[in-house]
Design an enzyme around this catalytic site. Structure first.
Site, mmCIF file in Angstrom:
data_model
loop_
_atom_site.group_PDB
_atom_site.id
_atom_site.type_symbol
_atom_site.label_atom_id
_atom_site.label_comp_id
_atom_site.label_asym_id
_atom_site.label_seq_id
_atom_site.Cartn_x
_atom_site.Cartn_y
_atom_site.Cartn_z
ATOM 1 N N HIS A 216 0.800 -1.233 0.000
ATOM 2 C CA HIS A 216 0.000 0.000 0.000
ATOM 3 C C HIS A 216 0.830 1.279 0.000
ATOM 4 O O HIS A 216 0.294 2.370 -0.081
ATOM 5 C CB HIS A 216 -1.012 -0.002 1.164
ATOM 6 C CG HIS A 216 -0.427 0.229 2.520
ATOM 7 N ND1 HIS A 216 -0.448 1.459 3.122
ATOM 8 C CD2 HIS A 216 0.165 -0.606 3.401
ATOM 9 C CE1 HIS A 216 0.102 1.365 4.331
ATOM 10 N NE2 HIS A 216 0.481 0.118 4.513
ATOM 11 N N CYS A 343 1.848 7.128 11.231
ATOM 12 C CA CYS A 343 1.612 5.848 11.892
ATOM 13 C C CYS A 343 1.500 6.011 13.393
ATOM 14 O O CYS A 343 1.084 5.126 14.095
ATOM 15 C CB CYS A 343 2.725 4.871 11.569
ATOM 16 S SG CYS A 343 2.927 4.680 9.817
HETATM 17 N N1 PLP Z 1 8.144 0.182 7.833
HETATM 18 C C1 PLP Z 1 8.084 1.405 7.315
HETATM 19 C C2 PLP Z 1 9.341 2.159 6.998
HETATM 20 C C3 PLP Z 1 6.838 2.015 7.097
HETATM 21 O O1 PLP Z 1 6.777 3.238 6.574
HETATM 22 C C4 PLP Z 1 5.671 1.295 7.413
HETATM 23 C C5 PLP Z 1 4.347 1.925 7.264
HETATM 24 O O2 PLP Z 1 4.187 3.107 7.570
HETATM 25 C C6 PLP Z 1 5.783 -0.005 7.925
HETATM 26 C C7 PLP Z 1 7.035 -0.518 8.124
HETATM 27 C C8 PLP Z 1 4.560 -0.849 8.235
HETATM 28 O O3 PLP Z 1 3.960 -1.245 7.031
HETATM 29 P P1 PLP Z 1 2.510 -1.940 6.918
HETATM 30 O O4 PLP Z 1 1.530 -0.859 7.025
HETATM 31 O O5 PLP Z 1 2.489 -2.581 5.571
HETATM 32 O O6 PLP Z 1 2.408 -2.960 7.998
#
Ligand code: PLP
Length: 763
Positions: A216, A343
């Protein structure tokens, strides 16, 4: 009322997530309708599905140069991260020697999914390893010396290819040399989520053991991801079950997700037939956006170097503006950006920028603007135009100066403005006719904003006054007075020596004029010995009925009374100060305190007495002076110093609880549109409001009046006689409108409602 018109959004938050590319969405739809088979089925429908799945895997392997390594599909990067960590640590556990200390290393700027998963598995597997953050320098580069020192004892090391907040990329080759020179066997995971489509990756040519990815972040739907596993790296299934993915990851496969990824991989592999821009083009977009941002906000500071960051991420701060203010501004311009890391959006500062050692204000007010390789020139041009418009809206509402257009078309300031720095308040009262202004309890961090406001509105201060010597912060008064009131002689709080003396009810008071109003000084010792209250009144002979505002410092706070356990405090004196205040002002006179811990804006003696038994007891004679002093000492002893230096509402058994507010939502809009009596208040800041209008965006409450939070207290004062009308408050997301509705209801507005979800869910 009219319905909202749609102005296309410019989406600049690709590092949080991306829309699904139309071609990918179409492929996913086809997979749902036609290619829907279960790849484990041996009939033709199943075989077709399996074929598409394997084609997708093959494309990913080619794209990432996985060689003999494995590539398995997951639900996203977080699952990939678990898979990598679990696999590495379970194997590492086999070789642990008793009595020896081990560590697990991760980059200090890593996405929280990594350290949190390390904590989790370290504990579940009973490893007892010390989890250590690898420091970064001011450019975001990992400290290689630290790694060289620490990696020999590390069970595993986790780093990231590209940072999600700053776009900073690591030099993977140098990193690998350092790691392998000092520990050839440790397991190395590289989070490659933000590198896909932005950095070249040839995984099999490296000694990276695990590399998780997410769909995504690059135009595939949510719920699909994949992980590369080096051929020699150990592997433990994170999800066991029916044996799909060659037994490595069970669960019926996400065919629509594969189909979408398949299209994305195809575009990344075939540049000719791709809608993705080249690296050069993306770099041009970055330059264009940087120029536009710099022209719009001349003081902008970028929080990372462009030398070691991908072109698609810009992280910046603008002095004097919080990230919330800039977010609201960009949102009003229909540009979507994010503050810090999306996040962890509840966090008010960026741990990534903190780790880079950037100044606190940059970390607190950071904005991230990010785009993906499908960005178009038209979108960049439109974004630049809107950034310019957003900046003009700020200059228009006197939050930023623009030398080229000291314009006359600004609405002149009239009345009271409440500015905040954290939970502290500065009050500014401007007299429209004389252009005179009064500044009370100026906070040092607001100095620039106040100067800009004065210059832009061409206002002249007649006094800059502190209500008492503040114990918890340094006043901004002296710096402002030196600039604006050099000639004025005043006492240590800024009260002018030239003030007039008056007698009211046998009390001798000092007074200065502000246009047709008077500011009367009343000694209110208690919190400190020098505490004063300043009464702004239209008739000094009738203070009770004509005092509009009482600036009472820390004497009466919303939900509490100022603490009286400083050396110069006296609760006996506070008892008398409260009684004298009640004698002079009306029960509904608005009290403007120097702190607002609960977002309540203002209060009155009546509203406070209704919930503060100590104040009520002092005012109505239920408590003697001695009883007041005893109870006050008890409260002061229970002060929660962590939240400030004043008594917090928590000290009282009665409430500072938020009251229930009548709520409308988008489904009520038609019904509301027919109402003749509802009065809409748009409580966004004037620049947000103006921006929407200049962009031609009509909102459902286009016949609203604009009462920003900074002007709320003035509005409440002006509508003391109109408390029963149905006022419906609206803002961007419904959070500001709720807070304001609660404050107004507490002050007696009996028919208040707000629009839940705000414009965000109603347009
Ligand atoms: N690692 C990084 C650098 C990210 O930017 C993100 C999402 O923001 C993730 C891990 C986690 O990804 P997912 O949403 O596919 O679990």
């Amino acid at each position: 009322m009219s319905q909202a018109i749609h102005l296309s959004q410019i989406y600049l938050d690709a590092n949080a997530t991306t829309p699904v590319l139309p071609q990918a969405a179409q492929a996913a739809l086809t997979a749902m309708e036609d290619l829907f088979g279960n790849p484990s089925s041996s009939h033709i429908t199943g075989l077709k599905a399996k074929n598409m799945m394997e084609q997708t895997r093959q494309r990913a392997k080619t794209l990432l140069g996985t060689g003999k390594g494995k590539l398995i599909f997951t639900s996203g990067a977080t699952e990939g991260i678990q898979t990598g960590i679990l696999s590495g640590l379970i194997k590492a556990r086999e070789n642990i020697e008793p009595g020896k200390n081990y560590s697990i290393l991760y980059g200090a700027t890593e996405h929280k999914a990594v350290p949190n998963s390390l904590e989790h598995w370290n504990s579940i597997l009973g490893l007892n390893a010390e989890i250590k953050a690898i420091p970064v320098d001011s450019l975001g580069n990992l400290d290689l010396e630290f790694i060289a020192r620490e990696v020999p004892n590390a069970l595993m090391i986790c780093t990231m290819a590209v940072n999600n907040e700053t776009g900073v990329y690591q030099d993977l080759q140098r990193l690998e040399q350092t790691i392998r020179e000092h520990n050839a066997d440790t397991f190395w995971m590289v989070d490659c989520v933000q590198a896909l489509g932005k950095r070249p990756l040839k995984l099999s040519e490296t000694s990276i053991d695990y590399a998780p990815f997410s769909g995504h972040k690059l135009y595939a739907p949510k719920g699909i991801g994949f992980i590369y596993i080096r051929d020699s790296a150990p592997f433990t299934s994170f999800i066991a079950g029916g044996g799909q993915e060659g037994g490595l990851r069970s669960g019926t496969e996400n065919l629509p997700g594969f189909a979408a990824l398949n299209v994305i991989f195809e575009m990344l592999l075939d540049h000719e037939n791709s809608c993705f821009s080249t690296a050069e083009k993306l770099e041009q977009y970055r330059q264009q956006l940087v120029s536009s941002l710099t022209a719009a906000f001349p003081e902008i500071v970028f929080n990372h170097s462009f030398e070691n960051s991908v072109a698609t991420t810009l992280n910046f701060a603008v002095p004097g503006f919080s990230s919330k203010e800039l977010m609201d501004l960009f949102d009003a311009a229909n540009i979507r950006v994010s503050s810090g890391s999306a996040c962890s959006s509840k966090v008010t500062r960026s741990f990534v920028l903190d780790a880079m050692g950037l100044p606190a204000w940059q970390s607190e007010s950071a904005i991230r603007l990010s785009f993906g390789p499908a960005m178009t020139q038209t979108e960049v041009d439109e974004a630049c135009d809107r950034i310019q418009l957003a900046a003009s809206a700020l200059t228009h509402s006197c939050l930023m100066l623009d030398d080229t257009q000291l314009s006359d078309d600004r609405t002149p300031l009239d009345g009271l403005v409440q500015l905040r720095g954290g939970a502290s308040c500065t009050w500014i009262y401007a007299d429209l006719k004389t252009k005179q202004v009064l500044i009370i309890d100026p906070l040092p961090e607001l100095e620039k904003r106040i100067n800009t406001l004065l210059e832009c509105q061409q206002l002249a201060p007649i006094a800059i006054i502190d209500t008492h010597g503040h114990a918890d912060h340094i006043s901004g008064r002296v710096a402002l007075a030196q600039k604006h009131l050099k000639q004025q002689k005043c006492d240590h709080l800024g009260w002018p020596e030239s003030s007039a003396k008056i007698q009211i009810d046998g009390i001798a008071l000092d007074m200065i004029k502000l246009g047709e109003l008077s500011l009367v000084k009343v000694a209110s010792p208690g919190h400190t010995d020098d505490s004063i209250s300043l009464l702004l009144t239209s008739d000094i002979t009738k203070l009770k009925s004509s005092t509009h505002f009482a600036f009472c410092g820390d004497t009466v706070l919303m939900g509490s009374l100022g603490r009286t356990n400083f050396e110069s405090s006296s609760s006996n004196k506070m008892f008398h100060s409260l009684k004298q205040l009640e004698q002079l002002i009306g029960p509904n006179t608005l009290l403007c305190a120097s702190h607002d811990y609960n977002n309540e804006f203002t209060t009155s003696l009546m509203a406070e007495a209704a919930r503060n038994p100590l104040l009520e007891g002092a005012l109505n004679g239920k408590l003697s002076e001695a009883e007041f002093v005893t109870e006050k000492a008890h409260l002061d002893a229970n002060l929660n110093d962590e939240v400030g230096t004043e008594i917090m509402c928590g000290a009282y058994t009665t409430d500072c609880q938020k009251m229930a507010i009548k709520e409308y939502d988008a489904s009520n809009l038609q019904q509301l549109a027919q109402s003749e009596t509802i009065k809409w208040i748009d409580i966004r800041e004037p620049h947000e409001y103006a921006l929407q209008h200049s962009l031609g965006i009509k909102t459902m409450a286009s016949d609203s009046i604009n009462v920003p939070m900074t002007r709320l207290v003035q509005f409440i004062q002006q509508h003391q006689d109109d408390k029963s009308s149905e006022w419906v408050l609206v803002c961007r997301s419904g959070s500001r409108s709720l807070v304001v509705a609660q404050a107004m209801q507490r002050l007696g507005f009996s028919n208040i409602a707000h629009l839940k979800g705000g414009y965000a869910l109603s347009s």
